[in-house]
Design a protein around this motif. Structure first.
Motif, short mmCIF file in Angstrom:
data_model
loop_
_atom_site.label_atom_id
_atom_site.label_comp_id
_atom_site.label_asym_id
_atom_site.label_seq_id
_atom_site.Cartn_x
_atom_site.Cartn_y
_atom_site.Cartn_z
N GLY A 46 -7.94 14.73 -64.82
CA GLY A 46 -8.03 13.69 -65.84
C GLY A 46 -9.14 12.71 -65.55
N ALA A 47 -9.28 12.32 -64.28
CA ALA A 47 -10.33 11.39 -63.90
C ALA A 47 -11.71 12.01 -64.08
N MET A 48 -11.79 13.32 -63.87
CA MET A 48 -13.07 14.00 -63.97
C MET A 48 -13.64 13.96 -65.38
N VAL A 49 -12.76 13.85 -66.38
CA VAL A 49 -13.23 13.74 -67.76
C VAL A 49 -14.17 12.54 -67.89
N PHE A 50 -13.78 11.43 -67.29
CA PHE A 50 -14.55 10.20 -67.41
C PHE A 50 -15.80 10.23 -66.54
N THR A 51 -15.71 10.84 -65.37
CA THR A 51 -16.87 10.84 -64.47
C THR A 51 -17.95 11.83 -64.90
N THR A 52 -17.62 12.81 -65.74
CA THR A 52 -18.62 13.77 -66.19
C THR A 52 -19.29 13.38 -67.51
N VAL A 53 -18.68 12.45 -68.25
CA VAL A 53 -19.26 12.05 -69.54
C VAL A 53 -20.66 11.48 -69.36
N ALA A 81 -8.54 26.71 -68.47
CA ALA A 81 -7.99 25.58 -67.74
C ALA A 81 -6.52 25.33 -68.11
N LEU A 82 -6.20 25.49 -69.40
CA LEU A 82 -4.80 25.36 -69.83
C LEU A 82 -3.92 26.41 -69.15
N LEU A 83 -4.44 27.63 -69.10
CA LEU A 83 -3.71 28.71 -68.44
C LEU A 83 -3.58 28.43 -66.95
N GLY A 84 -4.66 27.94 -66.34
CA GLY A 84 -4.64 27.63 -64.91
C GLY A 84 -3.63 26.55 -64.57
N ALA A 85 -3.54 25.52 -65.43
CA ALA A 85 -2.56 24.46 -65.20
C ALA A 85 -1.14 25.02 -65.27
N LYS A 86 -0.92 25.97 -66.17
CA LYS A 86 0.39 26.61 -66.27
C LYS A 86 0.70 27.41 -65.01
N LEU A 87 -0.30 28.13 -64.50
CA LEU A 87 -0.12 28.90 -63.27
C LEU A 87 0.17 27.99 -62.09
N ALA A 88 -0.53 26.86 -62.01
CA ALA A 88 -0.32 25.92 -60.90
C ALA A 88 1.11 25.40 -60.88
N VAL A 143 -17.38 33.94 -67.98
CA VAL A 143 -17.72 32.78 -67.14
C VAL A 143 -16.79 31.62 -67.44
N GLY A 144 -16.54 31.37 -68.73
CA GLY A 144 -15.69 30.25 -69.12
C GLY A 144 -14.25 30.40 -68.67
N ILE A 145 -13.65 31.55 -68.95
CA ILE A 145 -12.24 31.75 -68.63
C ILE A 145 -12.01 31.73 -67.12
N VAL A 146 -12.86 32.44 -66.37
CA VAL A 146 -12.70 32.48 -64.92
C VAL A 146 -12.86 31.08 -64.32
N SER A 147 -13.90 30.36 -64.74
CA SER A 147 -14.12 29.00 -64.22
C SER A 147 -12.99 28.08 -64.62
N GLY A 148 -12.51 28.22 -65.85
CA GLY A 148 -11.43 27.38 -66.33
C GLY A 148 -10.13 27.61 -65.58
N ILE A 149 -9.80 28.88 -65.34
CA ILE A 149 -8.57 29.19 -64.60
C ILE A 149 -8.65 28.64 -63.19
N MET A 150 -9.80 28.80 -62.54
CA MET A 150 -9.96 28.28 -61.18
C MET A 150 -9.81 26.76 -61.16
N SER A 151 -10.43 26.09 -62.13
CA SER A 151 -10.38 24.63 -62.17
C SER A 151 -8.97 24.15 -62.50
N GLY A 152 -8.33 24.78 -63.48
CA GLY A 152 -7.00 24.37 -63.88
C GLY A 152 -5.95 24.64 -62.82
N THR A 153 -6.08 25.74 -62.12
CA THR A 153 -5.10 26.10 -61.10
C THR A 153 -5.23 25.25 -59.85
N ALA A 189 -12.11 19.98 -67.76
CA ALA A 189 -11.33 18.88 -67.18
C ALA A 189 -10.35 18.30 -68.20
N LEU A 190 -10.80 18.17 -69.45
CA LEU A 190 -9.96 17.59 -70.50
C LEU A 190 -8.71 18.44 -70.75
N PHE A 191 -8.90 19.73 -70.95
CA PHE A 191 -7.77 20.59 -71.28
C PHE A 191 -6.96 20.95 -70.03
#
Length: 254
Positions: A46-53, A81-88, A143-153, A189-191
Motif C-alpha cells: 500500500g505504501a509503495m503506491v504512493f512512493t512510486t507515483v 498481484a491480486l492472485l499473489g495476495a490470495k496465495l499469501a 511478464v505482468g502476471i509473473v511479476s504481479g504474483i511475485m509482488s503480491g505473494t 502495488a495498488l491491486f
C-alpha cells in the motif's frame, strides 16, 4: 511516533538510492515492531503506491516511459498481484518469511548485476528481438502476471524482475526500461494492496504512519543522490535488500 521516525530514516536511504524498498519495510515492521507478517506485507504494498507515483511522473517527463507497454504489462501485473495476495493468505507466516527473505536476496543479486555489471544485461538483451502482434500480448501477459504474483505473494515491489523482463523480452533501452518499470509497479502495488485489504491484512492507521515517514524521508534523501559518491550509492542499493532478508530470516515474526 517511533514507527514514523524509523520510516523517515528508511525513507532517507530509499530516496538516496531511488528504490521502492518494499521488502525492507516488511522486515522492519514485522521484526522490529512485531506487526503480523501478512499485515506488514499489505502495508508495504500500500505504501509503495504512493512512493512510486512521483517516480513514474518524473520518468514520464524525461520521456523514459513506454506508456503502452507499461499499461498493458501493468494490467496483467495487477491481476497477478491480486492472485499473489490470495496465495499469501494461504501461507503460514513461518513459511512466508523464508520465501520473502529468499526473494530479497535474489533481488539483491539482480540489483548487483544491474549496478556493477550493466554491460552483461545489455549484452544478454541484444540476443532478443522486441515481440509484435500475438507475441507481444503473450510476452506482456507473461511478464505482468509473473511479476504481479511475485509482488503480491511476497509483498516486494519486484522492480528488478520487471526491469530484467523489459530489457530482455521487450529489448528496451535501459533508460526506458527503468521508467516503464516504475509505471508497471504502480498498478501491481495498488491491486496487491487491495488484495491484502480484502483479506483483512491492511491496517490504515499503520499505513498512514509508514507513508508519512517514507515520503518525507525519500523527498530529503533524493537530494543526496548526486552529492555522494557513486560507490556509496551502488553499495547502499545492493545492501538494503540484503539487510531486509537477514532481518526476516533471523528475526522473529508473527
Amino acid at each position: 511516533m517511533l514507527i514514523i521516525f524509523v520510516m523517515l530514516i528508511m525513507g532517507l536511504m530509499l530516496g538516496f538510492v531511488g528504490a521502492g524498498g518494499a521488502g525492507v519495510v516488511i522486515a522492519v515492521l514485522s521484526v522490529m515492531f512485531g506487526i503480523p507478517l501478512h499485515t506488514a506485507l499489505g502495508t508495504s504494498l500500500g505504501a509503495m503506491v504512493f512512493t512510486t507515483v512521483s517516480g513514474t511522473y518524473s520518468h514520464y517527463r524525461e520521456d523514459n516511459v513506454v506508456v503502452k507497454c507499461g499499461v498493458v504489462v501493468g494490467i496483467f501485473g495487477a491481476a497477478g498481484a491480486l492472485l499473489g495476495a490470495k496465495l499469501a493468505g494461504l501461507l503460514p507466516a513461518g513459511d512466508l518469511k523464508w520465501l520473502t527473505g529468499g526473494m530479497l536476496f535474489l533481488s539483491a543479486f539482480l540489483l548487483a548485476i544491474r549496478v556493477y555489471f550493466p554491460e552483461w544485461i545489455e549484452s544478454f538483451a541484444q540476443g532478443f528481438t522486441a515481440p509484435t502482434g500475438a507475441r507481444y500480448w503473450g510476452a506482456a501477459s507473461a511478464v505482468g502476471i509473473v511479476s504481479g504474483i511475485m509482488s503480491g505473494t511476497f509483498g516486494i515491489g519486484g522492480m528488478p524482475f520487471i526491469l530484467i523482463g523489459l530489457l530482455t523480452v521487450f529489448n528496451m533501452p535501459v533508460h526506458q526500461a527503468a521508467g516503464t518499470t516504475m509505471l508497471i509497479s504502480l498498478p501491481i502495488a495498488l491491486f496487491g494492496g487491495l488484495g491484502y485489504l480484502i483479506n483483512g491484512h491492511l491496517d490504515f492507521s499503520l499505513l498512514a504512519k509508514v507513508i508519512a515517514g517514507l515520503m518525507t524521508g525519500t523527498y530529503i534523501g533524493a537530494k543526496f543522490t548526486r552529492r555522494l559518491s557513486p560507490v556509496i550509492l551502488k553499495t547502499t542499493m545492493v545492501t538494503i535488500p540484503v539487510i531486509g532478508g537477514l532481518l526476516l530470516l533471523f528475526g522473529t515474526v508473527r
